[in-house]
Write an enzyme that holds these catalytic residues in place. Structure first.
Site, PDB file in Angstrom:
ATOM      1  N   ASP A 152      -3.801   4.058   2.151  1.00  0.00           N
ATOM      2  CA  ASP A 152      -5.262   3.978   2.296  1.00  0.00           C
ATOM      3  C   ASP A 152      -5.713   2.580   2.739  1.00  0.00           C
ATOM      4  OD1 ASP A 152      -4.793   2.520   0.035  1.00  0.00           O
ATOM      5  OD2 ASP A 152      -6.161   3.640  -1.259  1.00  0.00           O
TER       6      ASP A 152
ATOM      7  N   ASP B 218      -1.632  -1.230  -4.039  1.00  0.00           N
ATOM      8  CA  ASP B 218      -1.806  -0.472  -5.281  1.00  0.00           C
ATOM      9  C   ASP B 218      -0.637  -0.717  -6.225  1.00  0.00           C
ATOM     10  OD1 ASP B 218       0.246   1.256  -4.204  1.00  0.00           O
ATOM     11  OD2 ASP B 218      -1.329   2.139  -2.960  1.00  0.00           O
TER      12      ASP B 218
ATOM     13  N   ASP C 179       0.866  -1.189   0.000  1.00  0.00           N
ATOM     14  CA  ASP C 179       0.000   0.000   0.000  1.00  0.00           C
ATOM     15  C   ASP C 179       0.899   1.234   0.000  1.00  0.00           C
ATOM     16  OD1 ASP C 179      -1.700   2.084   0.640  1.00  0.00           O
ATOM     17  OD2 ASP C 179      -2.099   1.378   2.687  1.00  0.00           O
TER      18      ASP C 179
ATOM     19  N   ASP D 299      -5.016 -11.150 -15.340  1.00  0.00           N
ATOM     20  CA  ASP D 299      -6.151 -12.044 -15.181  1.00  0.00           C
ATOM     21  C   ASP D 299      -7.227 -11.608 -16.169  1.00  0.00           C
ATOM     22  OD1 ASP D 299      -7.760 -13.989 -13.704  1.00  0.00           O
ATOM     23  OD2 ASP D 299      -6.437 -13.494 -12.025  1.00  0.00           O
TER      24      ASP D 299
ATOM     25  N   HIS E 296      -5.018 -17.554  -4.656  1.00  0.00           N
ATOM     26  CA  HIS E 296      -5.934 -16.742  -3.848  1.00  0.00           C
ATOM     27  C   HIS E 296      -7.252 -17.429  -3.527  1.00  0.00           C
ATOM     28  CE1 HIS E 296      -7.231 -16.494  -7.916  1.00  0.00           C
ATOM     29  NE2 HIS E 296      -8.382 -15.985  -7.506  1.00  0.00           N
TER      30      HIS E 296
ATOM     31  N   ASP F 143      -9.484 -16.785 -16.323  1.00  0.00           N
ATOM     32  CA  ASP F 143     -10.320 -17.150 -15.184  1.00  0.00           C
ATOM     33  C   ASP F 143     -11.474 -18.052 -15.630  1.00  0.00           C
ATOM     34  OD1 ASP F 143     -11.019 -16.426 -12.323  1.00  0.00           O
ATOM     35  OD2 ASP F 143     -12.894 -15.884 -13.323  1.00  0.00           O
TER      36      ASP F 143
ATOM     37  N   ASN G 133       0.095   4.433  -0.768  1.00  0.00           N
ATOM     38  CA  ASN G 133      -0.473   5.742  -0.428  1.00  0.00           C
ATOM     39  C   ASN G 133      -1.227   5.747   0.903  1.00  0.00           C
ATOM     40  OD1 ASN G 133      -2.622   4.242  -1.153  1.00  0.00           O
ATOM     41  ND2 ASN G 133      -3.481   5.690  -2.636  1.00  0.00           N
TER      42      ASN G 133
END
Ligand code: GLC
Length: 572
Positions: A26, A30, A22, A99, A335, A200, A24
């Site tokens: 938040d 990213d 991350d 993906d 995942h 996918d 930035n």
């Protein structure tokens, strides 16, 4: 033998953008965060990245519900950021695949919003709309994520089909405009220079046109329950068969192979790109040249224990079934699956078993796919005391929870255990970079989108492991390096040895073109062994061992292997 292509030699590393870094503050990973970590991935010894969806999405299925195929999710950055990422990766010699979700869009995609607006909308036929039957859905098909596969839409008094959540309506691939639009989306990224796609859920792109009822005789809930208490591999195999019957008219229809050939032709307009299918089915290699370049060997992971017998049987079945010219592809985690470290551990030798899992990936024949965080031993996120279902981000877990409470009558605490078992948040938690609050993923004090696993404070983080010669991370780097330097491990064929051995897996990897043969021994037991190999050559030169050994040359008639040792040597 023809020179191997980059994707045959590469080791892939899957990045889940939301959870990698991350930049930035938040609480969400990213693109800039990934850019900042490219050196890390490169230095690890990785050759190619697979990025889970980075597209705009309402996130009902954590990004696998795409609402724009040719843009970047604003919380991840801009298209410019993406191009900087791609350049940065390419400059380091890292390839990048994306993906591509072909089966469905988000229900918030403008195509679907138009499609559902009226029966005569030009995009009506882009999705699968049918009239109901006997005051109910068109048939008894189920969604793999729970409940019926049909959703009634009162605006137009018809049902639409969704194999996954109802927020993920299936596209109608019989419609040539759909095909064109999706092929154009693929070309958009290929034109930018991406190196290919992980496709996918390709198996579910077509459905049986006559919509016959399925006859599995049990609900998904019953199936999930049975899978939870499965006691033997036989029982698991039987349940998998029942699951196949449940979706027999919704998966792997022959027509999908025509589409894969067309997609292959699109990809082949560009030099050197790759298609990897999210499927176990070898049929998707086509004749070995005309469908997908790679198909995951998912069957390997579907076990409680990676025993030598299991691996040998898997290799025997997979490698002999491949069409000529097809290249295998191995993975143990992604995942959607429990973390490798948690899945194959025994509570006593977890670190040794994690090393053996990697060694298996890097020494079997085929392209390995690793999942972020495996290299530091990230585990499934344990269910914390006081956890509530509102903290779950994966809606599959949420569905399991509510179904367990409402239909099974389970108390909330027990339902949470269930939800955690089938939910996928546990393997998607933020990458652990340092031993500091938030594990260096987000700045201290920021609430990350998923909890940070407390294991970061017990050494499961990059910073603590980077310079530690005994760490799992160092082991990963060493082994990845050895694989790269050892052509037989990349290109060689596979010959199992000592096929009756229960405690260890032994095999040869021989590359004639490179004039190299390697012996690999993976001892998955806590017993030492003195092994005798009856081969043409009698001595072996050590290339890699997880243990300290006396000398570099070994006599193959009495090869000492320590408990849990990983041994790779070149035959002289
Ligand atoms: C694939 C993805 C999974 C997603 C599903 C629906 O299986 O890996 O995460 O939920 O497709 O898109």
């Amino acid at each position: 033998m023809p020179e191997l292509t980059w994707w045959q030699k590469a080791v892939f590393y899957q990045i889940y953008p939301r959870s990698f870094a991350d930049s930035n503050g938040d609480g969400i990973g990213d693109i800039q965060g990934i850019i900042d970590r490219l050196d890390y991935v490169h230095d690890l010894g990785i050759d190619a990245l697979w990025l889970s969806p980075h597209y705009p999405s309402p996130l009902f299925d954590c990004g696998y519900d795409v609402s724009d195929y040719t843009a970047v999710a604003p919380e991840y950055g801009t298209l410019d950021d993406f191009e900087r990422f791609l350049d940065g990766a390419h400059q380091r010699g890292l390839r990048v695949i994306l993906d591509l979700v072909l089966n469905h869009t988000s229900d918030q995609h403008p195509w679907f919003i138009e499609s559902r607006s009226s029966r005569d909308n030009p995009r009506r036929d882009w999705y699968v709309w049918r009239d109901g039957k006997d005051n109910g859905p068109p048939n008894n098909w189920l969604s793999t994520f729970g409940g019926p596969a049909w959703e009634y839409d009162p605006t137009t008094d018809q049902y639409y089909y969704h194999f996954f959540f109802k927020q993920q309506p299936d596209l109608n691939w019989h419609n040539s405009e759909v095909k064109q639009a999706m092929f154009d989306a693929a070309r958009f990224w290929l034109d930018l220079g991406v190196d290919g796609f992980r496709l996918d859920a390709i198996g579910t792109i077509f459905e049986h046109p006559a919509l016959p009822d399925q006859t599995a005789g049990l609900s998904q809930l019953e199936l999930y329950q049975a899978l939870q208490t499965v006691r033997s591999e036989e029982e698991r195999a039987r349940l998998v068969e029942q699951q196949k019957a449940m979706f027999q008219y919704q998966r792997d229809l022959p027509l999908v192979h025509d589409l894969m050939r067309e997609l292959r032709a699109v990809i082949d307009e560009y030099p050197d790109r790759v298609l990897v299918g999210e499927t176990d089915s070898i049929a998707y290699y086509g004749d070995g040249r005309n469908e997908l370049h790679l198909v995951f060997n998912f069957s390997l992971m579907q076990t409680e224990r990676l025993t030598p017998a299991w691996v040998r049987a898997n290799q025997q079945e997979r490698l002999t079934a491949l069409p000529p010219g097809a290249w295998p592809c191995n993975t143990l985690g992604n995942h959607d699956q429990p973390r490798v470290y948690s899945r194959y551990c025994d509570g006593q030798n977890d670190d040794a078993l994690a090393r053996l899992s990697l060694a298996l990936m890097l020494t079997l024949r085929g392209t390995p796919f690793l999942y972020y965080g495996e290299e530091i031993g990230m585990t499934d996120l344990p269910l914390e005391d006081g956890c509530r279902i509102s903290q779950f981000r994966d809606n599959l877990g949420v569905w399991v929870y509510h179904t367990a409470v409402n239909q099974l009558g389970l108390p909330p605490a027990a339902a949470l255990v269930y939800a955690n078992l089938f939910g996928r948040d546990k393997c998607r938690t933020p990458m652990q970079w340092t031993n500091a609050p938030n594990a260096g993923f987000s700045p201290v004090g920021v609430r990350a989108w998923l909890p940070i696993s407390p294991s970061y404070a017990q050494g499961v983080n990059v910073a603590d492991q980077l310079d530690d010669p005994d760490s799992l991370l160092t082991f990963y780097r060493r082994m990845l390096h050895v694989r790269k330097q050892t052509p037989a491990l990349v290109a060689g064929d596979y010959t199992p040895l000592h096929e009756e051995a229960k405690d260890y897996l032994a095999f040869l990897r021989r590359s004639e073109a490179d004039g190299q043969t390697c012996l690999v021994v993976l001892n998955v037991s806590n017993q030492a062994h003195s092994l005798s190999f009856d081969l043409d050559v009698h001595a072996a030169q050590l290339l890699f061992s997880s243990h300290a050994r006396d000398g570099d040359t070994d006599d193959l008639s009495q090869l000492f292997i320590a408990p849990f040792e990983i041994y790779v040597a070149e035959l002289e």
